[in-house]
Design a protein around this motif. Structure first.
Motif, short mmCIF file in Angstrom:
data_model
loop_
_atom_site.label_atom_id
_atom_site.label_comp_id
_atom_site.label_asym_id
_atom_site.label_seq_id
_atom_site.Cartn_x
_atom_site.Cartn_y
_atom_site.Cartn_z
N ARG A 1 -15.66 32.75 31.11
CA ARG A 1 -16.70 32.33 30.18
C ARG A 1 -16.60 33.04 28.83
O ARG A 1 -16.74 32.42 27.78
N GLU B 1 -18.04 34.67 38.02
CA GLU B 1 -17.36 33.46 37.54
C GLU B 1 -17.13 32.46 38.67
O GLU B 1 -17.33 31.26 38.51
N ASP C 1 -18.90 32.29 41.41
CA ASP C 1 -20.22 31.76 41.75
C ASP C 1 -20.62 30.62 40.83
O ASP C 1 -21.22 29.62 41.25
N ASP C 2 -20.29 30.75 39.53
CA ASP C 2 -20.59 29.68 38.58
C ASP C 2 -19.84 28.40 38.95
O ASP C 2 -20.38 27.29 38.86
N ALA D 1 -21.48 26.89 41.93
CA ALA D 1 -22.73 26.26 41.53
C ALA D 1 -22.47 24.89 40.91
O ALA D 1 -23.20 23.92 41.18
N GLU D 2 -21.42 24.80 40.11
CA GLU D 2 -21.06 23.52 39.51
C GLU D 2 -20.60 22.54 40.59
O GLU D 2 -20.92 21.35 40.54
N LYS E 1 -22.51 30.59 27.88
CA LYS E 1 -23.31 29.91 28.89
C LYS E 1 -22.43 29.28 29.94
O LYS E 1 -21.30 28.88 29.67
N THR E 2 -22.97 29.17 31.17
CA THR E 2 -22.25 28.47 32.22
C THR E 2 -22.35 26.97 31.97
O THR E 2 -23.17 26.50 31.16
N GLN F 1 -25.86 25.79 32.73
CA GLN F 1 -26.84 26.15 31.69
C GLN F 1 -26.75 25.21 30.50
O GLN F 1 -27.76 24.82 29.93
N VAL G 1 -28.06 26.13 41.56
CA VAL G 1 -27.58 27.45 41.19
C VAL G 1 -28.06 28.50 42.17
O VAL G 1 -27.31 29.37 42.62
N THR H 1 -25.73 30.87 44.69
CA THR H 1 -25.80 32.30 44.48
C THR H 1 -26.14 33.02 45.78
O THR H 1 -25.58 34.07 46.09
#
Length: 499
Positions: A153, A243, A245-246, A249-250, A463-464, A467, A493, A497
């Motif tokens: 990111r 990262e 985890d992002d 989440a996506e 931002k992810t 976000q 999210v 997480t």
């Protein structure tokens, strides 16, 4: 500065990947855009000689102009074909294999154009230009997608901007190789036209040592182990849990949906404002007017007292300026942010175009006005490099989630190539009809985009993807629908997480 230096050290392989992607990606596009100018007269002479040998009569100037126009314009048609294929190839075979595939049309084009004079066929030049366009259309889209998805990111903007720097270097190398002191002579133009084989071979030999995009491996292929291995190879052995985890989440947010088509982009309300932003700010880049400024630069330099024989070297200076400003943009983008750089650079470009319209209209009235025009050209090029040329590279990656991203790149690339083709046809008539006042068209666009970016476009720095999606949901949805969408995104999210 210490933190930034640590990032560079940890991401050594990532920057190597950016270099390898650049040399076979955006570099090829920049090279082909500029390299065609130098051998123009030699190729026209070759067309005339070939026609005479075949048909026993010399062709008219209209036929020569028609064939040459086809040689130039077919590159845009190839680019459009390549852009339309980029989405399917990147999803079907992955970013890495698709990027390797782009070198096949590059090698075909180099072979055809390099052997055209030996075979006595100007049709081979036309076919070669078509294949080089296919390479450019594929390479630009896949390069930006691949680089953006491989970067963490905090380095996403910097890594994506390397594509803009590669394009600027490609233009510079094309101009430099076209000088008479290098390959810009009648005996060597086939070699000049075939020089794109070298970067293609370099990428074919080096890219296999790098992994595919971590996001593609995790979200599209469901290969978590491969994703973690790719992350460690590209980013080092640090803690990259946040990262990953992002990315998870996506993956959760798209609910296992397959990659969307371009039609889905138009139908789905969830990405309506992303599509509007992409179209206005990125897809319509041709309306910035940079090609028109380059067109008038030659006349301005002559009026400023620069001898005609030396204008090619001044053009190299303009090319170096574009390279340096895109590099500067790479260092500014993670500090100032995308939004700030964009609206301020659009404002400066609009002012420069307005003043350039005045100075070009009155340049015969005062001896010092041509020098003002030269300064304004360099100010415009610098603003373009610091702003749109660099900042728009990471935009499609950042504002679209994984399932929509390939379709977004197809739409963006196809729109740009269509505009390039149409403006190439209409540009001579626009200049003939409006003269220097044609800058008003591009001034209006730049000013409109400065206002749009300032008032509408959200900031994406740091931002992810989710976000950023939430920021756009405020525009895409109203009332309960908007709240429901935001709650679903937040829930996704939280679930990942916790996992």
């Amino acid at each position: 500065m210490t933190t930034f230096a640590c990032k560079l050290k940890m991401s050594y392989n990532l920057f190597l990947l950016a270099f390898v992607l650049g040399i076979g990606g955006a570099f090829q596009y920049g090279l082909q855009v500029s390299i065609i100018n130098s051998p123009a007269e030699y190729i026209k002479s070759f067309i005339r000689e070939t026609w005479l040998k075949r048909y026993g009569s010399s062709p008219s100037e209209e036929i020569i102009t028609l064939v040459w126009s086809f040689v130039v314009s077919i590159y845009s048609i190839g680019g459009l074909l390549g852009s339309l294929s980029a989405g399917y190839l990147s999803v079907r075979f992955g970013r890495k294999k698709a990027m390797l595939f782009t070198n096949i049309p590059a090698l075909l084009s180099a072979t055809l154009m390099g052997l055209s004079r030996l075979c006595g066929s100007f049709e081979m030049i036309i076919a070669g230009r078509l294949f080089s366009g296919v390479c450019g259309g594929l390479a630009l889209n896949i390069h930006l997608m691949y680089a953006g998805e491989c970067a963490p990111r905090k380095l996403r903007g910097l890594i994506a901007i390397t594509a803009s720097t590669a394009t600027a270097i490609g233009k510079f190398v094309g101009f430099a190789l076209g000088l008479r002191e290098v390959l810009g002579v009648d005996a060597l133009w086939p070699i000049l036209m075939a020089v794109n084989a070298l970067p293609a071979l370099v990428q074919l030999l080096t890219l296999p040592f790098f992994p595919d995009s971590p996001r593609y491996l995790l979200i599209d292929k469901k290969d978590k182990e491969g994703c973690i291995k790719a992350v460690k190879q590209l980013w080092g052995d640090g803690d990259h849990t946040a990262e990953i985890d992002d990315m998870m989440a996506e993956q959760e947010a798209i609910h296992g949906e397959k990659s969307k088509s371009v039609c889905d982009l138009f139908r789905d309300k969830a990405v309506r404002w992303q599509l509007i932003t992409l179209f206005l700010v990125s897809s319509c880049m041709q309306f910035i007017g940079v090609n028109v400024v380059y067109f008038y630069a030659y006349d301005v330099f002559i009026k400023a007292g620069i001898p005609p024989a030396q204008t090619h070297y001044v053009s190299l200076g303009v090319g170096i300026t574009e390279i340096l400003t895109t590099v500067l943009c790479g260092f500014l983008i993670e500090r100032a942010g995308r939004k700030t750089l964009l609206w301020k650079s659009y404002t400066v470009m609009a002012l420069a175009l307005g003043l350039l319209t005045v100075t070009l209209s009155l340049q015969d009235s005062f001896f010092w006005l041509p020098y003002c025009s030269v300064a304004l050209i360099f100010i415009f090029i610098m603003s373009f490099g610091i702003g749109p040329a660099g900042v728009l590279c990471p935009l499609p990656t950042e504002i679209f989630i994984q399932s929509y991203r390939p379709a977004a790149y197809v739409f963006n690339g196809a729109t740009n190539w269509i505009q390039l083709f149409v403006l190439g046809l209409l540009f001579p008539f626009i200049v003939e009809g409006l003269g220097s006042f044609c800058f008003i068209i591009f001034l209006t666009y730049c000013l409109s985009m400065a206002i749009f970016v300032f008032l509408v476009m959200p900031e994406t720095k740091g931002k992810t993807m989710l976000q950023v999606m939430e920021e756009f949901n405020r525009l895409n949805y109203r009332g309960k629908k908007r709240q429901t969408a935001l709650q679903q995104s937040t829930c996704s999210v939280m679930i990942v997480t916790r996992l």
